[in-house]
Design a protein around this motif. Structure first.
Motif, PDB file in Angstrom:
ATOM      1  N   SER A  20       4.630  -1.591  -3.889  1.00 48.37           N
ATOM      2  CA  SER A  20       3.251  -1.201  -3.591  1.00 48.37           C
ATOM      3  C   SER A  20       2.373  -1.138  -4.785  1.00 48.37           C
ATOM      4  O   SER A  20       2.747  -1.250  -6.185  1.00 48.37           O
ATOM      5  CB  SER A  20       3.505   0.452  -3.326  1.00 48.37           C
ATOM      6  N   ASN A  21       1.005  -0.878  -4.611  1.00 53.68           N
ATOM      7  CA  ASN A  21       0.133  -1.055  -5.854  1.00 53.68           C
ATOM      8  C   ASN A  21       0.164   0.171  -6.757  1.00 53.68           C
ATOM      9  O   ASN A  21      -0.267   1.120  -6.143  1.00 53.68           O
ATOM     10  CB  ASN A  21      -1.266  -1.484  -5.197  1.00 53.68           C
ATOM     11  N   TYR A  22       0.800  -0.001  -7.828  1.00 45.18           N
ATOM     12  CA  TYR A  22       0.958   1.238  -8.537  1.00 45.18           C
ATOM     13  C   TYR A  22      -0.311   1.941  -9.165  1.00 45.18           C
ATOM     14  O   TYR A  22      -0.407   2.807  -9.714  1.00 45.18           O
ATOM     15  CB  TYR A  22       1.998   0.945  -9.789  1.00 45.18           C
ATOM     16  N   ASN A  23      -1.424   0.799  -9.225  1.00 49.81           N
ATOM     17  CA  ASN A  23      -2.785   1.305  -9.767  1.00 49.81           C
ATOM     18  C   ASN A  23      -3.827   0.610  -8.818  1.00 49.81           C
ATOM     19  O   ASN A  23      -3.574  -0.098  -7.890  1.00 49.81           O
ATOM     20  CB  ASN A  23      -2.875   1.062 -11.221  1.00 49.81           C
ATOM     21  N   SER A  24      -4.964   1.032  -9.192  1.00 50.81           N
ATOM     22  CA  SER A  24      -6.087   0.586  -8.270  1.00 50.81           C
ATOM     23  C   SER A  24      -6.835  -0.738  -9.204  1.00 50.81           C
ATOM     24  O   SER A  24      -7.647  -1.023  -8.598  1.00 50.81           O
ATOM     25  CB  SER A  24      -7.000   1.813  -8.283  1.00 50.81           C
ATOM     26  N   LYS A  25      -6.317  -1.020 -10.163  1.00 55.00           N
ATOM     27  CA  LYS A  25      -6.934  -2.333 -10.923  1.00 55.00           C
ATOM     28  C   LYS A  25      -6.904  -3.608  -9.981  1.00 55.00           C
ATOM     29  O   LYS A  25      -5.857  -3.737  -9.287  1.00 55.00           O
ATOM     30  CB  LYS A  25      -6.226  -2.429 -12.035  1.00 55.00           C
ATOM     31  N   LYS A  26      -8.043  -4.262 -10.066  1.00 54.80           N
ATOM     32  CA  LYS A  26      -7.996  -5.384  -9.083  1.00 54.80           C
ATOM     33  C   LYS A  26      -9.060  -6.323 -10.025  1.00 54.80           C
ATOM     34  O   LYS A  26      -9.741  -6.192 -10.715  1.00 54.80           O
ATOM     35  CB  LYS A  26      -8.646  -4.954  -7.912  1.00 54.80           C
ATOM     36  N   MET A  27      -8.888  -7.596  -9.582  1.00 51.69           N
ATOM     37  CA  MET A  27      -9.542  -8.911  -9.857  1.00 51.69           C
ATOM     38  C   MET A  27     -10.204  -9.584  -8.760  1.00 51.69           C
ATOM     39  O   MET A  27      -9.464  -9.537  -7.682  1.00 51.69           O
ATOM     40  CB  MET A  27      -8.967  -9.919 -10.766  1.00 51.69           C
ATOM     41  N   ASN A  28     -11.278 -10.084  -8.962  1.00 50.24           N
ATOM     42  CA  ASN A  28     -11.962 -10.796  -7.816  1.00 50.24           C
ATOM     43  C   ASN A  28     -11.668 -12.390  -8.029  1.00 50.24           C
ATOM     44  O   ASN A  28     -11.660 -12.877  -9.011  1.00 50.24           O
ATOM     45  CB  ASN A  28     -13.596 -10.679  -7.585  1.00 50.24           C
TER      46      ASN A  28
END
Length: 464
Positions: free
Chosen positions: A253-261
């Motif tokens: 599961s994604n443990y944080n909300s960080k993301k890249m496009n």
């Protein structure tokens, strides 16, 4: 690699079936077991660098990591914070286990000791603290005297040491059985090896005394990463065997909300990935693969893909933490080290999406007025200067984005603009781990990791 290392030998007593071209198991001592386990402490970039140096002529490409490393080496230093300094830590990554690895009977990494920068005048603050720096973007001049260029020095606790006679991971008195696919276990009895090997015909087995030198150990590392039968390949010249995992269970599961496009450019008619258009944060993420120790990679991936033990190195990792009793280890926390080996201080990205942790500040920097990095003010930062756009190919080769070159390539391959579409994705933990996994095994890492998402999405914009 020094000449002394080339003269080091290990004796393995191998039980083989020549008719089937297979090594059933080998008996090894604790010194050889230590070297095997040391494979797991190597950063991925160190593995690629070492194999390129010693086996360039026969190097089996390490998934897409070889091309990622080569693309990094070819990328001009003007793209990096600190120029050659930031680029160098990615090409020559350090591990928090480097000092311990020097005590092995054979250290294949050739990792240089930790260095720092010091004023030649030994200037100190008013509190009598030395002025030193550990980062690649070190101050050009001492901030106290203002006139002396900082010198590079070796940390005293990391000066090259002699091999350790009483073991590094394993107690010296221990001996182990090693299967063809690198499942390692204490040399404890016949029934134990029978349970691991299953139904085998020992009537056709014979025992060989085999000598492993530097060349064989490096080949063992190489084939452990790409095959299920490295011992048979090296000892009996067997054909490479591997198991392709087609189904796996995701457990993440994604443990944080960080993301890249990330923008994928795809040929519509064939659904073939042509290239990816990425900003510097995604390329930073790809380059960060090279600093992660192999054991940490395996720990992360086997949690997400628990059924994907398809290479010998997976068995080595799992047997080391599940099969070998604590009493055989020299240190009670050895298993925990292999599962949670931290990233070297000052290497980790500011916005990393993987669950990685950084080691504590090395001893040499405690109780001193150490100069912090301009780009890593709190020990974290970025490698690449932005904003910049890069082209990333399916095998993770990174080059600066150049529209003229891309148009020329499309024309050469007779791909009309009307047959090209762009698909935008968000890369979070799940996608990031998928790319990391694919980079180890595939020369089409982006396709294998992301193609299913591409196939299930509508294009955001068509070109032409």
């Amino acid at each position: 690699m020094s000449d002394a290392k080339k003269d080091i030998t290990f004796l393995l007593k191998a039980t083989v079936n020549r008719k089937k071209g297979k090594v059933l198991f080998a008996q090894v001592d604790s010194a050889f077991a230590d070297v095997l386990l040391s494979f797991l402490t190597l950063p991925l970039g160190t593995i690629v660098k070492t194999l390129k140096k010693h086996h360039e002529d026969v190097l089996q490409e390490f998934g897409s990591l070889t091309s990622l490393y080569t693309g990094l080496a070819n990328l001009d230093s003007v793209h990096f914070w600190g120029g050659e300094g930031a680029k160098s830590i990615l090409l020559h990554p350090k591990s928090s286990f480097d000092a311990d690895r020097q005590r092995l009977k054979l250290d294949i990494s050739d990792s240089p000791p930790l260095e720092y920068f010091d004023c030649p005048k030994k200037c100190r603050s008013f509190a009598r603290f030395k002025s030193i720096s550990m980062y690649y973007d070190k101050p050009e001049y001492c901030r106290y005297c203002g006139s002396s260029p900082m010198n590079r020095e070796v940390a005293k606790n990391e000066v090259q040491t002699a091999p350790c006679d009483d073991g590094v991971f394993m107690k010296k008195t221990s001996s182990f059985l090693l299967t063809d696919d690198l499942y390692i276990m204490p040399n404890a009895g016949l029934l134990q090896i029978a349970r691991v090997l299953g139904d085998i015909d020992m009537d056709e087995a014979e025992t060989l005394n085999v000598t492993f030198e530097l060349h064989e150990v490096l080949r063992l590392l190489m084939f452990s990463l790409i095959s299920k039968n490295p011992l048979s390949i090296i000892i009996l010249n067997a054909h490479l065997e591997y198991k392709k995992v087609t189904e796996f269970t995701e457990n993440v599961s994604n443990y944080n909300s960080k993301k890249m496009n990330l923008k994928l450019v795809v040929q519509k008619s064939t659904k073939k990935l042509l290239y990816a258009e990425a900003e510097e944060d995604f390329v930073d993420f790809l380059f960060s693969f090279l600093i992660i120790p192999l054991c940490r990679v395996k720990y992360l991936l086997l949690r997400m893909f628990p059924n994907s033990r398809d290479k010998a190195i997976d068995n080595l990792f799992m047997s080391a933490i599940d099969c070998i009793h604590d009493k055989y280890y020299k240190h009670p926390d050895a298993k925990n080290w292999l599962m949670t080996l931290n990233i070297r201080h000052g290497y980790i990205l500011k916005n990393h999406i993987l669950p990685l942790t950084e080691e504590e500040l090395p001893e040499i920097y405690r109780n001193v007025d150490w100069l912090r990095s301009t780009n890593f003010p709190n020990g974290q930062g970025n490698y690449l200067i932005g904003p910049r756009t890069y082209k990333v190919t399916d095998d993770l080769t990174v080059t600066p984005f150049c529209i003229v070159s891309i148009l020329s390539n499309l024309n050469e391959n007779n791909i009309p603009m009307s047959d090209v579409e762009e698909v935008e994705l968000q890369i979070r933990l799940k996608e990031g781990l998928s790319i990391l996994k694919a980079s180890l095994t595939s020369k089409c890492a982006l396709t294998d990791a992301l193609l299913s998402q591409v196939m299930n999405r509508q294009p955001t914009r068509e070109q032409g």
